[in-house]
Scaffold this motif. Structure first.
Motif, PDB file in Angstrom:
ATOM      1  N   HIS A  85       0.521  -1.192  -0.004  1.00  0.00           N
ATOM      2  CA  HIS A  85       0.051  -0.029   0.254  1.00  0.00           C
ATOM      3  C   HIS A  85       0.985   1.008   0.220  1.00  0.00           C
ATOM      4  CE1 HIS A  85       0.645   0.332   4.053  1.00  0.00           C
ATOM      5  NE2 HIS A  85       0.519  -0.328   4.399  1.00  0.00           N
ATOM      6  N   ARG A  86       0.633   2.501   0.020  1.00  0.00           N
ATOM      7  CA  ARG A  86       0.967   3.775  -0.616  1.00  0.00           C
ATOM      8  C   ARG A  86       0.458   4.741   0.975  1.00  0.00           C
ATOM      9  NH1 ARG A  86       3.811   4.704  -4.853  1.00  0.00           N
ATOM     10  NH2 ARG A  86       2.840   7.279  -4.673  1.00  0.00           N
ATOM     11  N   ILE A 136      -5.468  -7.751  12.260  1.00  0.00           N
ATOM     12  CA  ILE A 136      -6.474  -6.782  11.785  1.00  0.00           C
ATOM     13  C   ILE A 136      -5.220  -5.167  11.615  1.00  0.00           C
ATOM     14  CG2 ILE A 136      -7.841  -4.805  12.006  1.00  0.00           C
ATOM     15  CD1 ILE A 136      -9.042  -6.468  14.076  1.00  0.00           C
ATOM     16  N   THR A 137      -5.247  -5.395   9.922  1.00  0.00           N
ATOM     17  CA  THR A 137      -4.165  -4.252   9.677  1.00  0.00           C
ATOM     18  C   THR A 137      -5.173  -3.429   8.458  1.00  0.00           C
ATOM     19  OG1 THR A 137      -3.071  -6.243   8.744  1.00  0.00           O
ATOM     20  CG2 THR A 137      -2.667  -4.051   7.357  1.00  0.00           C
ATOM     21  N   VAL A 138      -4.336  -1.667   9.440  1.00  0.00           N
ATOM     22  CA  VAL A 138      -5.086  -0.908   9.726  1.00  0.00           C
ATOM     23  C   VAL A 138      -4.152   0.270   8.685  1.00  0.00           C
ATOM     24  CG1 VAL A 138      -6.071   1.373  10.531  1.00  0.00           C
ATOM     25  CG2 VAL A 138      -6.946  -1.131  11.059  1.00  0.00           C
ATOM     26  N   ALA A 139      -4.338   1.092   7.886  1.00  0.00           N
ATOM     27  CA  ALA A 139      -2.919   1.697   7.474  1.00  0.00           C
ATOM     28  C   ALA A 139      -4.162   3.137   7.097  1.00  0.00           C
ATOM     29  CB  ALA A 139      -3.168   1.855   5.906  1.00  0.00           C
ATOM     30  N   GLY A 140      -3.308   4.182   6.875  1.00  0.00           N
ATOM     31  CA  GLY A 140      -4.075   5.396   6.292  1.00  0.00           C
ATOM     32  C   GLY A 140      -2.568   6.433   6.185  1.00  0.00           C
ATOM     33  N   ASP A 141      -3.231   7.596   5.765  1.00  0.00           N
ATOM     34  CA  ASP A 141      -2.231   8.928   5.775  1.00  0.00           C
ATOM     35  C   ASP A 141      -2.129   9.705   7.058  1.00  0.00           C
ATOM     36  OD1 ASP A 141      -0.900   7.701   3.986  1.00  0.00           O
ATOM     37  OD2 ASP A 141      -2.436   8.590   2.779  1.00  0.00           O
TER      38      ASP A 141
END
Length: 146
Positions: free
Chosen positions: A11-12, A49-54
């Motif tokens: 992911h970016r 659980i994998t959570v991603a954000g900026d």
């Protein structure tokens, strides 16, 4: 908890967090083809659980780990999954409490919470291990509304 490495998703996003948890729950799969799994039985589920954000929230979190635990562990631990009629259904195969559906449902619960936050991170994947030899990985499609 068993220390494990989980499949990573490319992911970016700037931030990624992973929350491991376990919960003990019973279930049965109401389908003729389920064999022995048609009978009521239990598992100690291991979930990641994998959570991603900026962006981080006002507390400096992507999402508070305690909230993830509350959303999943507190709801499922020591329960009969089939009794949670808001999430599971004995008539619709896409809502039988199989490992696949449990993983997808966890993702949906987490994303529903994240959608209500100001920083709006994404639940990228949920890994659910039902037994020492069986697990499922659920990843929502890009742009898919949950």
């Amino acid at each position: 908890m068993i220390q494990q490495m989980y499949p990573a998703i490319a992911h970016r996003f700037v931030y990624e967090l992973n929350k491991d948890m376990q919960f003990a729950a019973a279930h049965y799969v109401p389908a003729e083809q389920a064999g022995k799994c048609r009978q009521l039985h239990g598992h100690t589920y291991f979930a990641n659980i994998t959570v991603a954000g900026d962006e981080l929230d006002a507390s400096g979190f992507l999402v508070n780990f305690a909230i993830l635990k509350q959303l999943i562990h507190d709801r499922f631990d020591h329960s009969l999954l089939n009794d949670d009629s808001d999430l599971f259904d004995d008539e619709r195969p896409d809502r039988f409490p199989t490992t696949e559906v449990v993983a997808r449902t966890i993702c949906e619960l987490v994303q529903a919470h994240l959608d209500g936050t100001a920083n709006r991170p994404r639940c990228l994947q949920v890994y659910v291990r039902e037994t020492p030899t069986s697990y499922c990985l659920y990843r929502p499609k890009d742009g898919e509304s949950l």
